[in-house]
Enzyme design. Structure first.
Site: not given
Ligand code: IMP
Length: 423
Positions: A13, A16, A40-41, A224, A301
């Site tokens: 977040d 990017k 989520g870009h 991420q 989310t």
């Molecule tokens: P997952 O990749 O959905 O399994 O999530 C694993 C961890 O990465 C969790 O703490 C999520 O909140 C975090 N996470 C996954 N994608 C993002 C993102 O795009 N931005 C911030 N946190 C992320």
């Protein structure tokens, strides 16, 4: 010709999507190399705000080709929703959006497995976005996965059924209460696959290497952040892919000696969604103010993001692992009006002062050591030139550059494309 990389240096977040969008005009091709719809870009331009999940952030520039690399995991259902969301912009995605045959497919049962696994963890849950990311990468490394190229085969549904049956047995094994109607989910999934098949599936590593040979510049877009990297992040509170620079090589099929600039994106403070350690997290009014002013809610989310001061120990580590050559500082405008700013420069760890990220950064082991800065009151959001930035912000930036030994070449002062200052 080289592939430049754009990566998040914190827990995701960082902004990017905005910077890819700003830089896209310098590149012919924008390529996503890992992650999936957990990302989520957010992009803002011409008064429109748009969130992309899997589709590269170059899609809004009609001249750029957008590649989804082999390292990405794709959920056809989310993907077609994303395509539908793009309809209003009248983009020709059948010709400028292409997908690697080697990318893996997220099945409905991967999403269910994610939910079952998280539920079974109780308090120890990771805070996953529940998009099926972990289970899909598990099937990839377990050599059971279904790839985009498989969807071109006549018998792919047999493979699907065998895998989905296995997943159902695994879901039952977790023995947790999750409600679902798999039939309904499958109908939606198969329809989405047919729509997805209208796009071009390619051998993207070949495409990208030929593009490089013919002199086309490529920007690789990470998702991420570095501290969510499966190897180098705050394991187990991480995502399931390599979000760091090396992930671009394996996720696109480009060799390390083809990598050029590495743009490292960070916020002027720190945020995190989901569980896991966060040494500089604030639990007071200052943290609440950061969240409110910075609109810190997850793009996927909607969860509130945890907020805290900038952590240079973690940032230095991320710069090192990624080989960052230029830094871009985001959301400087959010810090306007804070009387005092703090930056963590070292940790007190088991009685010692250390400047590197240790194996275990759980709260009970770490006390951040801060340097304090005078804040500024000016509104930055209308500024367009580096010469307009307040002295206190310049002091803050100079300090970070000196500590990290990397230039900060872009300072972002608002979400819009135009709110971007080059230094
Ligand atoms: P997952 O990749 O959905 O399994 O999530 C694993 C961890 O990465 C969790 O703490 C999520 O909140 C975090 N996470 C996954 N994608 C993002 C993102 O795009 N931005 C911030 N946190 C992320």
């Amino acid at each position: 010709m080289a592939v430049d990389l754009l990566l998040g240096l914190q827990w995701g977040d960082e902004g990017k999507g905005k910077i890819v969008d700003v830089l896209t005009s310098n590149y012919n091709i924008i390529a996503r190399f890992q992650g999936g719809p957990n990302a989520g870009h957010t992009l803002e331009f011409d008064g429109i705000k748009h969130v992309l999940r899997t589709i590269p952030s170059g899609i809004f520039h009609k001249e750029s080709i957008n590649v989804i690399g082999n390292g990405v995991v794709i959920d056809p259902v989310v993907f077609v929703q994303e395509l539908d969301g793009l309809d209003q912009f009248n983009l020709d995605y059948k010709s400028n959006l292409i997908i690697s045959r080697k990318a893996h497919v997220i099945l409905p049962t991967h999403r269910l497995l994610d939910a079952a696994s998280e539920t079974s963890k109780g308090k120890a849950k990771i805070g996953s976005t529940l998009k099926g990311i972990g289970p899909t990468y598990m099937d990839k490394t377990g050599r059971n996965g279904i790839r985009i190229g498989d969807l071109e085969l006549n018998n792919w549904k047999d493979k699907y059924r065998a895998l989905a049956n296995k997943h159902q047995a695994m879901i039952n094994f977790y023995n947790v209460d999750i409600q679902y109607d798999l039939k309904e989910m499958e109908t939606e999934f198969f329809e989405a696959v047919e729509r997805l098949k209208e796009l071009q599936f390619i051998d993207s590593e070949e495409y990208l290497n030929q593009a490089l040979k013919s002199g086309k510049p490529i920007l690789a877009e990470g998702a991420q952040g570095s501290l969510l990297d499966i190897d180098f992040g705050t394991y187990p509170f991480v995502t399931s892919s390599n979000t760091t620079a090396s992930g671009a090589c394996t996720g696109l099929g480009v060799a390390p000696n083809k990598i050029g600039e590495v743009f490292g994106i960070f916020k002027a403070y720190t945020t995190r969604v989901g569980s896991g350690p966060f040494p500089t997290e604030l639990f007071d009014q200052v943290g609440d103010d950061m969240a409110r002013i910075g609109h810190e809610f997850g793009a996927v989310t909607g969860r509130p993001r945890r907020c805290g001061w900038l952590d240079l120990v973690a940032l230095r580590y991320a710069c090192q692992v990624n080989g960052v050559t230029q830094l871009n500082m985001m959301k400087g405008d959010v810090l306007s009006g804070f009387k005092t700013l703090k930056v963590c420069t070292a940790y007190k760890y088991k009685g010692e002062v250390i400047k590197h990220l240790p194996y275990n950064i759980e709260e009970e082991n770490i006390t951040p050591i801060y340097t304090e800065f005078e804040g500024w009151t000016e509104d930055l959001t209308k500024m367009t030139e580096a010469s307009q930035l307040p002295k206190q912000l310049n002091d803050y930036i100079d300090f970070l550059e000196k500590e990290l030994e990397i230039p900060i070449t872009i300072v972002s002062v608002g979400p819009d494309r135009t709110q971007t200052i080059n230094r």
